[in-house]
Design an enzyme around this catalytic site. Sequence first.
Site, PDB file in Angstrom:
ATOM      1  N   SER A 199      -3.967 -40.926  43.545  1.00 38.42           N
ATOM      2  CA  SER A 199      -4.087 -41.949  42.621  1.00 38.42           C
ATOM      3  C   SER A 199      -3.500 -41.546  41.127  1.00 38.42           C
ATOM      4  O   SER A 199      -3.417 -40.284  40.746  1.00 38.42           O
ATOM      5  CB  SER A 199      -5.675 -42.178  42.206  1.00 38.42           C
ATOM      6  OG  SER A 199      -5.667 -43.088  40.995  1.00 38.42           O
TER       7      SER A 199
ATOM      8  N   SER B  86     -11.568 -30.288  39.351  1.00 39.16           N
ATOM      9  CA  SER B  86     -11.151 -31.676  39.407  1.00 39.16           C
ATOM     10  C   SER B  86     -10.135 -32.029  38.303  1.00 39.16           C
ATOM     11  O   SER B  86      -9.915 -31.303  37.196  1.00 39.16           O
ATOM     12  CB  SER B  86     -12.449 -32.623  39.321  1.00 39.16           C
ATOM     13  OG  SER B  86     -13.024 -32.401  37.848  1.00 39.16           O
ATOM     14  N   LYS B  87      -9.614 -33.227  38.251  1.00 38.24           N
ATOM     15  CA  LYS B  87      -8.720 -33.730  37.412  1.00 38.24           C
ATOM     16  C   LYS B  87      -9.469 -33.753  35.859  1.00 38.24           C
ATOM     17  O   LYS B  87      -8.946 -33.386  34.906  1.00 38.24           O
ATOM     18  CB  LYS B  87      -8.217 -35.292  37.502  1.00 38.24           C
ATOM     19  CG  LYS B  87      -7.511 -35.551  38.528  1.00 38.24           C
ATOM     20  CD  LYS B  87      -6.920 -36.885  38.623  1.00 38.24           C
ATOM     21  CE  LYS B  87      -5.847 -37.095  39.615  1.00 38.24           C
ATOM     22  NZ  LYS B  87      -5.434 -38.596  39.870  1.00 38.24           N
ATOM     23  N   ARG B  88     -10.773 -34.073  35.829  1.00 38.94           N
ATOM     24  CA  ARG B  88     -11.566 -34.036  34.593  1.00 38.94           C
ATOM     25  C   ARG B  88     -12.010 -32.545  33.973  1.00 38.94           C
ATOM     26  O   ARG B  88     -12.424 -32.494  33.021  1.00 38.94           O
ATOM     27  CB  ARG B  88     -12.681 -34.886  34.647  1.00 38.94           C
ATOM     28  CG  ARG B  88     -12.137 -36.550  34.933  1.00 38.94           C
ATOM     29  CD  ARG B  88     -13.253 -37.237  34.830  1.00 38.94           C
ATOM     30  NE  ARG B  88     -12.748 -38.706  35.314  1.00 38.94           N
ATOM     31  CZ  ARG B  88     -12.514 -39.248  36.393  1.00 38.94           C
ATOM     32  NH1 ARG B  88     -12.715 -38.554  37.341  1.00 38.94           N
ATOM     33  NH2 ARG B  88     -12.050 -40.503  36.476  1.00 38.94           N
TER      34      ARG B  88
END
Length: 483
Positions: free
Chosen positions: A22, A264-266
């Site tokens: 994404s 994770s991305k965050r």
Amino acid sequence: MTADVTAGRAADRAVRTRIAPSPTGFLHLGTARTALYSWAYARHHGGQFVLRIEDTDVARSTQDSARQILDSMHWLGLDYDEGPVYQMQRLARYHAVAEQMLAAGSAYRCWCTPEELDAMREGQRARGEKTRYDGRWRPAPGKVLPPVPAGVQPVVRFANPLHGAVGWDDLVKGPISIGNDEIDDLIILRPAPEGAPQGTLGVPTYNFAVVVDDWDMAITHVFRGDEHINNTPWQINIFHALGAPLPRFGHCPVILGDDGQKLSKRRGAVSVTAYEEAGYLPEAMLNYLARLGWSHGDDELFTRDQLVQWFDGSHLSRSPAQWDPAKLAWVNAHHMKRADDARLALLTQQQLGRRGVAVDDLERLTRAVALFKDRSATVVELAEAVAMLFAPATPGDEDLAAHVTPAVQPALRELRTQLQATPWTQADIAAALKAVLAAHRLKMPQLAPALRVLVCGRVQTPSIDAVLALFPRAVVLARLQAV
């Protein structure tokens, strides 16, 4: 009754895998590992690998993120046979499939407002029930549906089977089964934009779009993170509703950071391109990522070609992997030693350029790289080691005091005199050093540190005669002038 819904379906088709990131941020390490497994599996079986950009999260997707994903894939060398395919360019296809499902009764429109859904969940929580959509807009024989509210754009929901269970033989986890009573009628199309004509279809949700895409692209094997296990029953049921062949699924455990929490991305995951900037080699990153959840005996170090030869989808770990920067540096150091010197020189030139150090003499830089690469874990370290050859080196006061002592200064002055006329080769420089040591009755461990401090600005280097030969004669003489 639970049936293994995947057995035999993918085995009869040519292998086709995919990666579907994404574009809502950088390509993080977990997705890069999934891409690597998908790519290696396809290459091992002589199949095809597809890149799909899942950009239906319109509010958060950006072109910069998409570009970063493509750059990361290129750097890692994960070449794809098709793509990139962008989901938002396929809206008409999703709408056509949704209309087909609406006509078949496997999907239906739901006009619940957000406020109604909130009230529904609050009531379920108050009664101690699992929060889920209660099916109030789901058609059924003899059921009277609520009146359609004015001014509300509906969603489209999938009519999930009400009974039984869905199971599959996971490539990583083994047999998994989840009861249909554990999952509800998920939304497959979001509401149309406000003001759109009644009946207009909106943007697809992940679980719907991914099924249509995998069906259209004839995907046979899906490797992804195990956070998607709960999505898989919905997707399998949608495949069945469409009469589409099922892929095999393999859900890989998460990668944990130093703190034991999921990357994770965050949270904590550094982008793939950040490792390129930090001086890691793509072949080392492939090697290290592959071992985070997969093994081939006790082999820790291997090439890209060996990975393709060995990766048949077996020996995937069911346990989370721990990201270990020290292990990555060790793997990278190994691949640095094996890397072509000319290629490393170009990478080192780029790193030096970022530090404002211009290098015009690539031949000399290549010789320097050959000498220093065995001592460097990354290209950044290599650039730091050879920067003294192309930029001023300032010795530290403590090093000067400790090593450039009155006992060695006469020898340093004589060496400078001899080097003015010595042929500028390592062998001739070594001969000059040997003659000065003999004349002043010194040992190399007494003279070499002083030479390194004055010429290189540091105490530790490879063999000093080899290092001096890399410098222009005039630079060495100028730096020894301080004695």
